[in-house]
Structure formats: structure tokens, C-alpha cells
Design an enzyme around this catalytic site. Structure first.
Site, mmCIF file in Angstrom:
data_model
loop_
_atom_site.group_PDB
_atom_site.id
_atom_site.type_symbol
_atom_site.label_atom_id
_atom_site.label_comp_id
_atom_site.label_asym_id
_atom_site.label_seq_id
_atom_site.Cartn_x
_atom_site.Cartn_y
_atom_site.Cartn_z
ATOM 1 N N ARG A 230 38.854 40.394 35.876
ATOM 2 C CA ARG A 230 38.851 41.659 35.124
ATOM 3 C C ARG A 230 39.509 41.467 33.760
ATOM 4 O O ARG A 230 39.077 42.018 32.746
ATOM 5 C CB ARG A 230 39.549 42.744 35.940
ATOM 6 C CG ARG A 230 38.642 43.279 37.063
ATOM 7 C CD ARG A 230 39.409 43.951 38.173
ATOM 8 N NE ARG A 230 40.227 45.065 37.745
ATOM 9 C CZ ARG A 230 41.215 45.590 38.473
ATOM 10 N NH1 ARG A 230 41.491 45.110 39.670
ATOM 11 N NH2 ARG A 230 41.901 46.602 38.010
ATOM 12 N N ARG B 2 33.551 50.056 27.140
ATOM 13 C CA ARG B 2 34.115 48.760 27.499
ATOM 14 C C ARG B 2 33.365 47.607 26.860
ATOM 15 O O ARG B 2 33.737 46.449 27.063
ATOM 16 C CB ARG B 2 34.003 48.610 29.009
ATOM 17 C CG ARG B 2 35.303 48.613 29.755
ATOM 18 C CD ARG B 2 34.919 48.452 31.201
ATOM 19 N NE ARG B 2 35.975 48.011 32.038
ATOM 20 C CZ ARG B 2 36.834 48.822 32.647
ATOM 21 N NH1 ARG B 2 36.833 50.104 32.447
ATOM 22 N NH2 ARG B 2 37.726 48.304 33.452
ATOM 23 N N LYS C 127 46.211 53.067 31.735
ATOM 24 C CA LYS C 127 45.247 54.078 31.268
ATOM 25 C C LYS C 127 45.196 55.272 32.221
ATOM 26 O O LYS C 127 45.297 56.414 31.801
ATOM 27 C CB LYS C 127 43.834 53.457 31.154
ATOM 28 C CG LYS C 127 43.758 52.228 30.265
ATOM 29 C CD LYS C 127 42.343 51.671 30.179
ATOM 30 C CE LYS C 127 41.798 51.072 31.464
ATOM 31 N NZ LYS C 127 42.488 49.838 31.916
ATOM 32 N N ARG D 112 42.868 49.807 46.153
ATOM 33 C CA ARG D 112 41.525 49.430 45.711
ATOM 34 C C ARG D 112 41.159 48.031 46.185
ATOM 35 O O ARG D 112 41.993 47.134 46.152
ATOM 36 C CB ARG D 112 41.452 49.495 44.179
ATOM 37 C CG ARG D 112 41.321 50.907 43.669
ATOM 38 C CD ARG D 112 41.556 51.050 42.199
ATOM 39 N NE ARG D 112 40.911 50.056 41.341
ATOM 40 C CZ ARG D 112 40.981 50.074 40.016
ATOM 41 N NH1 ARG D 112 41.654 51.038 39.403
ATOM 42 N NH2 ARG D 112 40.391 49.147 39.303
ATOM 43 N N ARG E 256 49.761 48.686 43.081
ATOM 44 C CA ARG E 256 49.299 50.067 42.878
ATOM 45 C C ARG E 256 48.769 50.683 44.167
ATOM 46 O O ARG E 256 48.119 50.032 44.965
ATOM 47 C CB ARG E 256 48.180 50.063 41.833
ATOM 48 C CG ARG E 256 47.408 51.376 41.790
ATOM 49 C CD ARG E 256 46.449 51.434 40.668
ATOM 50 N NE ARG E 256 45.610 50.258 40.598
ATOM 51 C CZ ARG E 256 44.934 49.920 39.517
ATOM 52 N NH1 ARG E 256 45.012 50.643 38.426
ATOM 53 N NH2 ARG E 256 44.184 48.854 39.528
HETATM 54 P P1 AP5 Z 1 47.134 52.250 35.981
HETATM 55 O O1 AP5 Z 1 47.499 53.416 35.146
HETATM 56 O O2 AP5 Z 1 46.483 52.511 37.290
HETATM 57 O O3 AP5 Z 1 46.312 51.180 35.104
HETATM 58 P P2 AP5 Z 1 44.870 51.235 34.477
HETATM 59 O O4 AP5 Z 1 44.987 50.875 33.054
HETATM 60 O O5 AP5 Z 1 44.204 52.527 34.832
HETATM 61 O O6 AP5 Z 1 44.236 49.995 35.245
HETATM 62 P P3 AP5 Z 1 42.894 49.839 36.050
HETATM 63 O O7 AP5 Z 1 43.105 48.698 36.985
HETATM 64 O O8 AP5 Z 1 42.455 51.133 36.649
HETATM 65 O O9 AP5 Z 1 41.932 49.420 34.909
HETATM 66 P P4 AP5 Z 1 40.606 48.706 35.028
HETATM 67 O O10 AP5 Z 1 40.119 48.877 33.675
HETATM 68 O O11 AP5 Z 1 40.680 47.323 35.530
HETATM 69 O O12 AP5 Z 1 39.840 49.492 36.222
HETATM 70 P P5 AP5 Z 1 38.764 50.664 36.197
HETATM 71 O O13 AP5 Z 1 39.002 51.514 37.373
HETATM 72 O O14 AP5 Z 1 38.665 51.268 34.871
HETATM 73 O O15 AP5 Z 1 48.468 51.394 36.227
HETATM 74 C C1 AP5 Z 1 48.483 50.292 37.103
HETATM 75 C C2 AP5 Z 1 49.750 50.316 37.975
HETATM 76 O O16 AP5 Z 1 50.882 50.045 37.159
HETATM 77 C C3 AP5 Z 1 50.018 51.669 38.633
HETATM 78 O O17 AP5 Z 1 50.510 51.466 39.934
HETATM 79 C C4 AP5 Z 1 51.079 52.327 37.742
HETATM 80 O O18 AP5 Z 1 51.949 53.139 38.495
HETATM 81 C C5 AP5 Z 1 51.783 51.134 37.130
HETATM 82 N N1 AP5 Z 1 52.135 51.358 35.719
HETATM 83 C C6 AP5 Z 1 51.408 52.021 34.774
HETATM 84 N N2 AP5 Z 1 52.041 52.000 33.577
HETATM 85 C C7 AP5 Z 1 53.186 51.285 33.772
HETATM 86 C C8 AP5 Z 1 54.265 50.916 32.909
HETATM 87 N N3 AP5 Z 1 54.292 51.269 31.605
HETATM 88 N N4 AP5 Z 1 55.274 50.190 33.456
HETATM 89 C C9 AP5 Z 1 55.255 49.835 34.778
HETATM 90 N N5 AP5 Z 1 54.267 50.163 35.636
HETATM 91 C C10 AP5 Z 1 53.246 50.880 35.138
HETATM 92 O O19 AP5 Z 1 37.421 49.827 36.427
HETATM 93 C C11 AP5 Z 1 37.193 49.165 37.655
HETATM 94 C C12 AP5 Z 1 35.860 48.435 37.603
HETATM 95 O O20 AP5 Z 1 34.792 49.370 37.423
HETATM 96 C C13 AP5 Z 1 35.689 47.426 36.448
HETATM 97 O O21 AP5 Z 1 36.227 46.178 36.775
HETATM 98 C C14 AP5 Z 1 34.162 47.422 36.284
HETATM 99 O O22 AP5 Z 1 33.545 46.623 37.278
HETATM 100 C C15 AP5 Z 1 33.779 48.862 36.563
HETATM 101 N N6 AP5 Z 1 33.739 49.687 35.340
HETATM 102 C C16 AP5 Z 1 34.524 50.789 35.058
HETATM 103 N N7 AP5 Z 1 34.204 51.307 33.853
HETATM 104 C C17 AP5 Z 1 33.205 50.523 33.356
HETATM 105 C C18 AP5 Z 1 32.467 50.518 32.135
HETATM 106 N N8 AP5 Z 1 32.704 51.464 31.180
HETATM 107 N N9 AP5 Z 1 31.536 49.561 31.951
HETATM 108 C C19 AP5 Z 1 31.283 48.634 32.899
HETATM 109 N N10 AP5 Z 1 31.951 48.562 34.072
HETATM 110 C C20 AP5 Z 1 32.906 49.501 34.303
HETATM 111 MG MG MG Z 2 42.575 53.071 36.064
#
Ligand code: AP5
Ligand code: MG
Ligand code: ZN
Length: 214
Positions: free
Chosen positions: A172, A88, A13, A161, A127
Site C-alpha cells: 500500500r 489516488r 486521514k 481490516r 488499528r
Molecule cells: P487512520 O486514520 O485509520 O489512517 P488512514 O490514513 O485513514 O489510513 P488507511 O489505512 O485507512 O489508508 P489507506 O489509504 O491505506 O486505506 P483506504 O481505506 O483508504 O489511522 C491509522 C491508525 O493510526 C488508527 O488506529 C489511528 O487511531 C492511529 N492514528 C491516526 N493518527 C495518528 C497520530 N497522529 N498519531 C498516532 N496514531 C495515529 O483504502 C484501502 C484500499 O482500498 C486501498 O489499498 C485500495 O485497494 C482501495 N482504494 C481506496 N480508495 C481507492 C481509490 N481512490 N482508488 C483506488 N483504490 C482505492
Molecule cells: Mg482510512
């Protein structure tokens, strides 16, 4: 244009949202990044969110909805936004619907990034991010052209992170399947759900998203 990128942790994402931001002038609204900034600043929300995030659970709907609503009102969002990590839960999706109606905005598309769980631990644990500009990288899948130097800003400091451990990724993922995946039928029912193959290479995923937007 308002877009939602929906997918499991590590689905890509943030990677794709950064590209859409650079190419289309839409603003990436990553609720995870906003929470991490709040944690770093030690704000009240940050203090509440830190332990929840480190357990891999979800922060409360009220907090998240408030953050996104305030953010959408800022002037840089007037050309549109990419929601990365929000909504979410079904409660967040419903709150988003009413807030968009209130703000006279419409949701153009929800893009599901489909992945198999098996690849996600490796993606997340490999990452890292430029400490200066926030550009995202991966130990194996997305290296900067020159090792140790950010392609975008020339920065040489990177961060990882605290929730990117194999252990936390499992919770997660569980949160994703239990609380977020039900949004797929919710948006399918509204006729705005689209899908891309999140297992494909990063550039190919970008091409699939561009094709959907054209
Ligand atoms: P990346 O693009 O960083 O993945 P992502 O989908 O952004 O994954 P996240 O870990 O950020 O998602 P998340 O939903 O767990 O965390 P968030 O920060 O939203 O890609 C990952 C890696 O893979 C990178 O190194 C990239 O280079 C590589 N990659 C990407 N695409 C690839 C491909 N096609 N092939 C190979 N490699 C690839 O949330 C964190 C925390 O915040 C949550 O756990 C929760 O506690 C809280 N939170 C956030 N939003 C909310 C909400 N709306 N409600 C409640 N809690 C929330
Ligand atoms: Mg992300
Ligand atoms: Zn940088």
C-alpha cells in the site's frame, strides 16, 4: 466546502475526517470504507475489489470515479464533503476536476498529512474499528475511555481490516509513493495544497487542520 485529505496508509486521514465530520457537518467520503462495504455486501464491485485490496493495490480509476460521482450527488453532501482516500491517481484527480465543474462545486483545499514511513506499519497493524458505528481506535495511540467499550455508541464489538498486515502495508505504501504522491505537485500547482504534520499527536493534528480551515 470540498476538502481532500491526502496521505499514506495510516497517516490519519480517517481519524481526522471523522473529527471534521462531527465538528463541521461535512460528510466523510472514505472510498476505502465504501469498498469494504461493497465487499461485505458481495456486490459486483465488491467481488472485483476484494483481491486487489488484499494485495494492497489500487482498484480501477473508472470504478472509483463512478462511486465518488454518485456519492457526491446524494443530498447529505450538500453542505460539503471530506474526500478521504480519493483521488489516488492523476487520472482520478483529473476526473474529479471535471466532475466538480459539472456539478458546480469547487475544491477548497487539499491537506497533505505528512508522515515518515517508519511509523505507519505500527499505526495500521494496531488499528481497530467499532463494528457498530465505525469509530476508529488504536491499541496504543487511541484507546476508548473504558477498555472494550466504544466511546461513541457503547458498542462492544470491534473489527480489524484484512489488509492491515505488515506485509500488505508495504504494497500500500508503494502504491502511495508511486501513484498518489504525484498528486502533491499537481495540487501545489493549483495553489490549493496545504500541509499538516501527520507525525504529531492526534489532537495536535486536529488543531493544525482547524487552524488551516479558519
Ligand atoms: P487512520 O486514520 O485509520 O489512517 P488512514 O490514513 O485513514 O489510513 P488507511 O489505512 O485507512 O489508508 P489507506 O489509504 O491505506 O486505506 P483506504 O481505506 O483508504 O489511522 C491509522 C491508525 O493510526 C488508527 O488506529 C489511528 O487511531 C492511529 N492514528 C491516526 N493518527 C495518528 C497520530 N497522529 N498519531 C498516532 N496514531 C495515529 O483504502 C484501502 C484500499 O482500498 C486501498 O489499498 C485500495 O485497494 C482501495 N482504494 C481506496 N480508495 C481507492 C481509490 N481512490 N482508488 C483506488 N483504490 C482505492
Ligand atoms: Mg482510512
Ligand atoms: Zn461505536
Amino acid at each position: 466546502m470540498i476538502l481532500i485529505l491526502l496521505g499514506a496508509p495510516g497517516a490519519g486521514k480517517g481519524t481526522q475526517a471523522q473529527r471534521l465530520q462531527d465538528k463541521h457537518g461535512l460528510v466523510q467520503l472514505s472510498t476505502g470504507d465504501m469498498l469494504r462495504a461493497a465487499v461485505a455486501e458481495g456486490t459486483e464491485i465488491g467481488l472485483k475489489a476484494k483481491s486487489v485490496m488484499d494485495r494492497g493495490e489500487l482498484v480501477s480509476d473508472d470504478i472509483m470515479t463512478g462511486i465518488i460521482s454518485a456519492r457526491l450527488d446524494q443530498s447529505d453532501c450538500k453542505n460539503g464533503a471530506i474526500l478521504d482516500g480519493f483521488p489516488r491517481t492523476e487520472a482520478q484527480a483529473e476526473a474529479l476536476d471535471s466532475m466538480l465543474t459539472e456539478k458546480n462545486l469547487s475544491l477548497d483545499a487539499v491537506i497533505e498529512m505528512k508522515t515518515d514511513d517508519e511509523v505507519l506499519v505500527e499505526r495500521v497493524t494496531g488499528r481497530y474499528t467499532c463494528a457498530n458505528c465505525g469509530a476508529g481506535y488504536h491499541d496504543s495511540f487511541l484507546k476508548p475511555a473504558k477498555e472494550g467499550v466504544c466511546d461513541k455508541c457503547g458498542g462492544t464489538e470491534f473489527t480489524r481490516r484484512s489488509d492491515d498486515t505488515a506485509e500488505t502495508v508495504k504494497s500500500r505504501l508503494q502504491a502511495y509513493h508511486n501513484q498518489t504522491a504525484p498528486l502533491l505537485p499537481y495540487y501545489r500547482g493549483k495553489g490549493i495544497l496545504k500541509q499538516v504534520d501527520g507525525m504529531a499527536e492526534i489532537d495536535e493534528v486536529t488543531r493544525q487542520i482547524e487552524a488551516l480551515l479558519n
